[in-house]
Design an enzyme around this catalytic site. Structure first.
Site, mmCIF file in Angstrom:
data_model
loop_
_atom_site.group_PDB
_atom_site.id
_atom_site.type_symbol
_atom_site.label_atom_id
_atom_site.label_comp_id
_atom_site.label_asym_id
_atom_site.label_seq_id
_atom_site.Cartn_x
_atom_site.Cartn_y
_atom_site.Cartn_z
ATOM 1 C CE LYS A 159 -3.703 -2.643 2.051
ATOM 2 N NZ LYS A 159 -4.403 -3.137 3.255
ATOM 3 C CD GLN A 217 -3.306 -4.734 6.393
ATOM 4 O OE1 GLN A 217 -3.171 -3.762 5.666
ATOM 5 N NE2 GLN A 217 -3.952 -5.813 6.012
ATOM 6 C CG ASP A 251 -9.839 -0.607 4.458
ATOM 7 O OD1 ASP A 251 -9.553 -0.826 3.273
ATOM 8 O OD2 ASP A 251 -9.076 -0.868 5.414
#
Ligand code: NDP
Length: 284
Positions: A48, A92, A115
């Site tokens: 990322k 994460q 997200d």
């Protein structure tokens, strides 16, 4: 059979984003938080970060020790929520067991929830008006669109009902006017349900579980699964395989995503797209 090339499409999308931000005085900024030492998570966070650098986004990787408390992580999120230079915040998963996942996902401001995991954004998605779309499911839809696969009226079968992939993917397929069936570990005669699919999406987490004879001739097969299996011939000692038996599926499918090189790179590209979208919304 046509291979749905996630690397190629993801590169196109990243190039488009790079061109779109070329004139920006202030670049979009993504902050990725990693708690602990999970090796797969470290790889994902690195990917990322690298994608941000390639595109020209500002990015920051914040690492907390595996022993970090929930309060420490929430305090960090509060600081990032209040930081006017930050557009997107991603924590994460999975998190160490002392930290409650839902507390963390609910703490990230919905306006910076890159997200789409905050319950408010999940609600917007469910009511058909998403603020941003969750990255992996959005990547599945985007790759099919780029290959001009018609979803309207198609019977889409999604195997998996997680909050991260299965459920939101079913919602995005519905929004594209597919007729959607969701399967899970209690589904009876899974093979027969899969055989009825025009579009079969596997998000199970079981290496090569979907067999060739589960696939209707000419079906579109999307393999979301990423599984590490031992491989003595590989210098790393393992290789990545999907949830679909690729060689068998290739004999039946009209379109098929490889693993790696399918939905994985698409997920990262969608994360970049969401970061840009959040930046635009925040900065007008
Ligand atoms: P989860 O473990 O959260 O969910 C798996 C789902 O599969 C569950 O709904 C489960 O059913 C279902 N399932 C498990 N076993 C069976 C079975 N024997 N028959 C039918 N259904 C079954 O996984 P995720 O959704 O998070 O991830 C799925 C896969 O996608 C993993 O391989 C993961 O690594 C990969 N992934 C890939 C990403 C990418 O960027 N390419 C991003 C995210 C995930 P039940 O609910 O009944 O338990």
């Amino acid at each position: 059979m046509t291979v749905l090339d996630g690397n190629l499409v993801a590169k196109q999308i990243k190039d488009e984003i790079r061109r779109a931000i070329a004139g920006y005085a202030v670049k979009p900024k993504l902050v990725v938080i990693l708690v602990g030492e999970n090796p797969a998570s470290k790889v994902y966070v690195g990917m990322k970060d690298k994608a941000c650098a390639e595109i020209g986004f500002a990015s920051e990787k914040l690492v907390l020790p595996a022993s970090a408390s929930e309060a420490e992580l929430l305090a960090l999120i509060d600081r990032l929520n209040a930081d006017d230079t930050v557009d997107g915040i991603l924590c994460q998963l999975p998190l160490p067991k002392q930290i409650r996942e839902h507390q963390v996902l609910e703490r990230i401001s919905p306006q910076k929830d890159v997200d789409c995991f905050h319950p408010m954004n999940v609600g917007y998605l469910a009511t058909g008006n998403p603020f941003v779309k969750p990255c992996t499911p959005a990547g599945v839809i985007e790759i099919m669109k780029r290959y001009q696969i018609n979803l309207s009226g198609a019977h889409a079968v999604v195997v998996g009902r997680s909050n991260i992939v299965g459920k939101p993917l079913a919602q995005l397929l519905l929004a594209e006017h597919a007729t959607v069936t969701i399967c899970h570990s209690r589904t009876k005669d899974l093979a027969a349900v899969c055989r009825s699919a025009d579009i079969l999406c596997a998000a199970i987490g079981k290496p090569e579980m979907v067999q060739g004879d589960w696939i209707k001739d000419g079906a579109v097969v999307i393999d979301v699964g990423v599984n590490r299996v031992d491989d003595a011939t590989n210098p790393r000692g393992y290789k990545l395989v999907g949830d679909v038996d690729y060689a068998a599926a290739a004999k039946r499918a009209s379109y098929l995503t490889p693993v790696p090189g399918g939905i994985g790179p698409m997920t990262i590209a969608m994360l970049m797209q969401n970061t840009l979208e959040l930046h635009k919304r925040r900065c007008g």
